[in-house]
Design a protein around this motif. Structure first.
Motif, mmCIF file in Angstrom:
data_model
loop_
_atom_site.group_PDB
_atom_site.id
_atom_site.type_symbol
_atom_site.label_atom_id
_atom_site.label_comp_id
_atom_site.label_asym_id
_atom_site.label_seq_id
_atom_site.Cartn_x
_atom_site.Cartn_y
_atom_site.Cartn_z
ATOM 1 N N ASP A 85 10.333 -14.032 46.698
ATOM 2 C CA ASP A 85 10.251 -13.149 47.687
ATOM 3 C C ASP A 85 8.684 -12.754 48.207
ATOM 4 O OD1 ASP A 85 12.895 -12.514 47.509
ATOM 5 O OD2 ASP A 85 12.527 -11.723 45.554
ATOM 6 N N VAL A 86 7.927 -13.824 48.276
ATOM 7 C CA VAL A 86 6.496 -13.634 48.478
ATOM 8 C C VAL A 86 6.434 -14.483 50.030
ATOM 9 C CG1 VAL A 86 4.150 -14.439 48.155
ATOM 10 C CG2 VAL A 86 5.649 -13.726 46.161
ATOM 11 N N TYR A 87 5.554 -13.550 50.746
ATOM 12 C CA TYR A 87 5.406 -14.210 52.155
ATOM 13 C C TYR A 87 4.353 -15.293 52.224
ATOM 14 C CZ TYR A 87 8.067 -10.601 54.239
ATOM 15 O OH TYR A 87 9.347 -9.764 54.603
ATOM 16 N N PRO A 88 4.320 -16.368 53.039
ATOM 17 C CA PRO A 88 3.635 -17.513 52.886
ATOM 18 C C PRO A 88 1.950 -17.008 53.020
ATOM 19 C CG PRO A 88 5.241 -17.993 54.690
ATOM 20 C CD PRO A 88 5.359 -16.578 54.125
ATOM 21 N N GLY A 89 1.721 -15.997 53.598
ATOM 22 C CA GLY A 89 0.343 -15.805 53.759
ATOM 23 C C GLY A 89 -0.080 -15.428 52.234
ATOM 24 N N GLU A 90 0.617 -15.069 50.970
ATOM 25 C CA GLU A 90 0.229 -14.960 49.894
ATOM 26 C C GLU A 90 0.228 -16.143 49.024
ATOM 27 O OE1 GLU A 90 2.465 -11.164 48.685
ATOM 28 O OE2 GLU A 90 2.613 -10.902 50.699
ATOM 29 N N LEU A 91 0.530 -17.244 49.523
ATOM 30 C CA LEU A 91 0.878 -18.296 48.708
ATOM 31 C C LEU A 91 -0.322 -19.254 49.003
ATOM 32 C CD1 LEU A 91 4.242 -19.141 49.404
ATOM 33 C CD2 LEU A 91 3.497 -18.096 47.406
ATOM 34 N N SER A 92 -0.877 -19.979 47.900
ATOM 35 C CA SER A 92 -1.714 -20.789 47.769
ATOM 36 C C SER A 92 -1.296 -22.252 48.913
ATOM 37 C CB SER A 92 -2.332 -21.436 46.693
ATOM 38 O OG SER A 92 -1.343 -22.337 46.066
ATOM 39 N N GLY A 93 -2.331 -22.988 49.348
ATOM 40 C CA GLY A 93 -1.871 -24.117 50.056
ATOM 41 C C GLY A 93 -0.801 -24.934 49.462
ATOM 42 N N GLY A 94 -1.047 -25.237 48.011
ATOM 43 C CA GLY A 94 -0.076 -26.130 47.354
ATOM 44 C C GLY A 94 1.178 -25.412 47.240
ATOM 45 N N GLN A 95 1.080 -24.291 47.168
ATOM 46 C CA GLN A 95 2.300 -23.592 46.999
ATOM 47 C C GLN A 95 3.163 -23.541 48.189
ATOM 48 O OE1 GLN A 95 0.788 -19.688 45.462
ATOM 49 N NE2 GLN A 95 1.487 -20.291 43.167
ATOM 50 N N GLN A 96 2.448 -23.218 49.562
ATOM 51 C CA GLN A 96 3.009 -23.169 50.675
ATOM 52 C C GLN A 96 3.684 -24.861 50.728
ATOM 53 O OE1 GLN A 96 1.414 -21.478 54.260
ATOM 54 N NE2 GLN A 96 -0.378 -20.483 53.001
ATOM 55 N N GLN A 97 2.861 -25.872 50.552
ATOM 56 C CA GLN A 97 3.296 -26.941 51.002
ATOM 57 C C GLN A 97 4.472 -27.424 49.972
ATOM 58 O OE1 GLN A 97 3.871 -28.857 53.092
ATOM 59 N NE2 GLN A 97 1.716 -29.945 53.210
ATOM 60 N N ARG A 98 4.571 -26.715 48.828
ATOM 61 C CA ARG A 98 6.039 -27.042 48.115
ATOM 62 C C ARG A 98 6.977 -26.266 48.581
ATOM 63 N NH1 ARG A 98 4.606 -25.776 42.275
ATOM 64 N NH2 ARG A 98 2.663 -24.814 43.099
ATOM 65 N N VAL A 99 6.907 -25.224 48.943
ATOM 66 C CA VAL A 99 7.965 -24.479 49.833
ATOM 67 C C VAL A 99 8.253 -25.021 50.976
ATOM 68 C CG1 VAL A 99 8.456 -22.291 51.126
ATOM 69 C CG2 VAL A 99 7.186 -21.839 49.265
ATOM 70 N N ALA A 100 7.540 -25.678 51.775
ATOM 71 C CA ALA A 100 7.713 -26.606 53.004
ATOM 72 C C ALA A 100 9.026 -27.717 52.444
ATOM 73 C CB ALA A 100 6.486 -26.947 53.782
ATOM 74 N N ILE A 101 8.318 -28.145 51.382
ATOM 75 C CA ILE A 101 9.211 -29.348 50.859
ATOM 76 C C ILE A 101 10.736 -28.853 50.495
ATOM 77 C CG2 ILE A 101 9.648 -31.103 48.825
ATOM 78 C CD1 ILE A 101 6.452 -31.229 49.056
ATOM 79 N N ALA A 102 10.644 -27.786 49.848
ATOM 80 C CA ALA A 102 11.941 -26.974 49.614
ATOM 81 C C ALA A 102 12.860 -26.803 50.764
ATOM 82 C CB ALA A 102 11.963 -25.789 48.722
ATOM 83 N N ARG A 103 12.055 -26.379 51.768
ATOM 84 C CA ARG A 103 12.509 -26.101 53.138
ATOM 85 C C ARG A 103 13.335 -27.216 53.763
ATOM 86 N NH1 ARG A 103 9.121 -23.299 57.989
ATOM 87 N NH2 ARG A 103 8.297 -25.644 58.014
ATOM 88 N N SER A 104 12.721 -28.085 53.867
ATOM 89 C CA SER A 104 13.294 -29.481 54.385
ATOM 90 C C SER A 104 14.293 -30.012 53.444
ATOM 91 C CB SER A 104 12.109 -30.725 54.381
ATOM 92 O OG SER A 104 11.087 -30.504 55.374
ATOM 93 N N LEU A 105 14.195 -29.983 51.989
ATOM 94 C CA LEU A 105 15.289 -30.290 51.152
ATOM 95 C C LEU A 105 16.481 -29.502 51.371
ATOM 96 C CD1 LEU A 105 13.600 -31.091 47.749
ATOM 97 C CD2 LEU A 105 14.636 -32.728 49.206
ATOM 98 N N ALA A 106 16.303 -28.253 51.624
ATOM 99 C CA ALA A 106 17.660 -27.256 51.911
ATOM 100 C C ALA A 106 18.372 -28.091 53.072
ATOM 101 C CB ALA A 106 17.185 -26.033 52.246
ATOM 102 N N MET A 107 17.945 -28.813 53.954
ATOM 103 C CA MET A 107 18.909 -29.367 55.110
ATOM 104 C C MET A 107 19.629 -30.630 54.491
ATOM 105 S SD MET A 107 18.557 -27.513 57.776
ATOM 106 C CE MET A 107 18.711 -28.668 59.347
ATOM 107 N N ARG A 108 19.281 -31.150 53.292
ATOM 108 C CA ARG A 108 19.966 -32.427 52.753
ATOM 109 C C ARG A 108 19.740 -33.310 53.645
ATOM 110 N NH1 ARG A 108 24.472 -29.305 49.212
ATOM 111 N NH2 ARG A 108 25.166 -28.250 50.693
#
Lengths: 250, 296
Positions: free
Chosen positions: A141-164
């Motif tokens: 429930d955290v916004y990207p601005g509050e995440l570190s670069g590495g965390q943001q990148q992992r969210v980005a990976i999860a975001r891509s994976l969600a599209m299968r």
């Protein structure tokens, strides 16, 4: 790899591409079998990132052909056709490019809900699992601005994976990260590769490329100078240019 | 690799890859700045103090000219205050209606300005710039004299009061300015957001509505509020075309009193009411600007 006999999932032939008068790609050919991991290395400006963008239709090509699964990318004209392709091919960017007005969980859920029109509750369950997979359950429930670069990148990976997706393209995904967080992201990618996801990585992480890749391509000046299994390319490069590049960075 | 696209705010000022992100940020900020600067209203506490001094001088001057048997200047102001405030409420009503109408149409026009269809885009651009650069008073006169004073439909005759025509006249420049605010805000969102959305298979409409526009709202709010404060002050223009708002009523009050020396006191009193209304808006806008500048 055993997939060698099967039809490659990504097949790129003699691709040329230019921005205005600058020719960026001067005849690139490569193919990736399903489940294969390919790394593209080379100096900046050699057209690596452009090549990835061509594969999911963000950048049109001038000449040659690109096939991904059943899509002939160079023939896709309308947005509708490109959207169908992009449901199968995900790209992850150096600068993460998360949507800043959405939480991590919403970032992951958005595309499946609105693009694939999947049931929101089912997507939520999947998104939670994906965030856990990339080690960010606590940050849903955290916004990207509050995440570190590495965390943001992992969210980005999860975001891509969600599209299968069938294929995932990684465009220098660790280049903007500090050395410690690079590891978090690489571990996530390593897991994906080991689970059989087809991955194409543009990277400067040579050790990672050596460990993970089935084939490494070295590009320079818009052409593939040399390619081969990492053990060969890194330890016994044939071309002078490859040797010069590797001696600079290894 | 950067490629010139329709939503690139400025050509990249550098070819050095290291500087590109910074150049992009600068270009983006300057685009946002341009959208904001066009109607920056810098009201300071000092302006309030100056206004008060002006008012006191006006009162003192008028007081000195009071003849024996006449009520004092403050008593006269007090007597007229209910009438003037009714006029002021009319100013606020005109500003609210003009702002609402201008904003709704301006939003559409702003989106049309970034349409992929050249005729739509160019038409919207032309409309925006015509109404944005035309003097407000000229637009007001056009609306007053070109629109009929009544319409007849289905055997019924509906009169169009002057204040409606005046409000319409004021909503035209509002529309054009909102259109520019929308365009500026959309183009100030980094192109990487578009790319990222495209690579997740969002179509253009979804990208605009779900990803780009929500990020624009906080960028649009300060210039939009500024525009509103300026519009509020511009509503006094309608007195010229005969609408009975505060300015017009003040003139009538002055001629009814028929006393010398009231002029400065009365007009600085009018100014005072507008300041009271616009100052908080201006301060709030500045605060929002500062907050969003940090958060970006």
């Amino acid at each position: 790899m055993s997939a060698a006999s099967a039809e490659p999932i990504v097949d790129i032939r003699d691709v040329h591409q230019s921005f205005g008068k600058v020719e960026v790609l001067k005849g690139i050919s490569l193919s990736v079998p399903k489940g294969g991991v390919v790394c593209i290395i080379g100096p900046s400006g050699s057209g690596k990132s452009t090549l990835l963008r061509c594969i999911n239709g963000l950048v049109p090509i001038d000449q040659g052909s690109i096939r991904v699964a059943d899509f002939y990318v160079h023939k896709l004209v309308t947005d509708q056709e490109k959207i169908a392709l992009r449901k199968e091919v995900s790209i992850i960017f150096q600068q993460y490019n998360l949507f800043p007005h959405k939480t991590a969980l919403e970032n992951v859920m958005m595309a499946p809900v609105h693009v694939l029109k999947e049931n929101k509750d089912e997507v939520r369950v999947r998104a939670v699992v994906l965030l856990k997979k990339v080690g960010l359950s606590a940050k849903a429930d955290v916004y990207p601005g509050e995440l570190s670069g590495g965390q943001q990148q992992r969210v980005a990976i999860a975001r891509s994976l969600a599209m299968r997706p069938e294929v995932m393209l990684f465009d220098e995904v660790t280049a903007a990260l500090d050395p410690e967080t690079v590891k978090e992201v690489l571990n996530t990618i390593r897991e994906l590769a080991q689970e059989g996801m087809t991955c194409m990585l543009v990277t400067h992480e040579m050790r990672f490329a050596r460990e993970l890749a089935d084939v490494v391509y070295f590009t320079d000046g818009g052409v593939i100078v040399e390619s081969g299994p990492p053990a060969e390319l890194f330890d016994r490069p044939v071309k002078e240019r490859t040797r010069a590049f590797l001696s600079q960075i290894l | 690799m950067s490629r010139l696209r329709w939503n690139d705010p400025l050509p990249q000022a550098t070819d050095l890859p290291v500087l590109l992100p910074a150049a992009a940020r600068l270009a983006r900020n300057s685009a946002a700045q341009r959208a904001t600067d066009a109607f920056s209203l810098h009201l300071l506490p000092a302006h309030g103090v100056a206004l008060l001094v002006l008012f006191l001088i006006g009162c003192g001057w008028a007081e000195a000219q009071v003849q024996p048997g006449q009520p004092s200047i403050l008593a006269t102001l007090w007597k007229w205050t209910p009438v003037l405030l009714r006029g002021f409420l009319f100013n606020l009503a005109i500003s609210a209606v003009a702002m609402a109408a201008g904003t709704i149409v301006g939003l559409f026009l702003g989106f049309a300005q970034i349409s992929l269809l050249p005729p739509v885009r160019k038409g919207a651009w032309l409309t925006t710039h015509f109404f944005r650069n035309a003097p407000w008073l000229v637009l007001l006169f056009y609306c007053m004299f070109l629109l009929p004073f009544q319409v007849t439909a289905f055997g019924m005759t509906i009169p169009i009061p002057d204040w409606i025509k005046a409000t319409l006249g004021l909503s035209l420049p509002v529309m054009a300015n909102v259109s520019e605010i929308v365009r500026g805000a959309i183009q100030s969102i980094p192109t990487t957001q578009w790319e990222s959305a495209a690579s997740l298979a969002f179509n253009r409409r979804q990208t605009l509505w779900m990803i780009i526009f929500p990020q624009c709202i906080k960028r649009m709010l300060p210039p939009w509020m500024n525009l509103y404060a300026i519009l509020t002050m511009a509503t006094v223009l309608t007195s010229i075309v005969g609408v009975n708002e505060m300015m017009g009523l003040t003139r009538q009050a002055l001629s009814a009193e028929n006393r010398s020396g009231l002029l400065l006191a009365f007009y600085s009193y009018v100014l005072f009411w507008f300041f009271l209304y616009c100052y908080p808006i201006a301060r709030w806008t500045v605060r929002l600007e500062a907050r969003y500048a940090v958060n970006d």
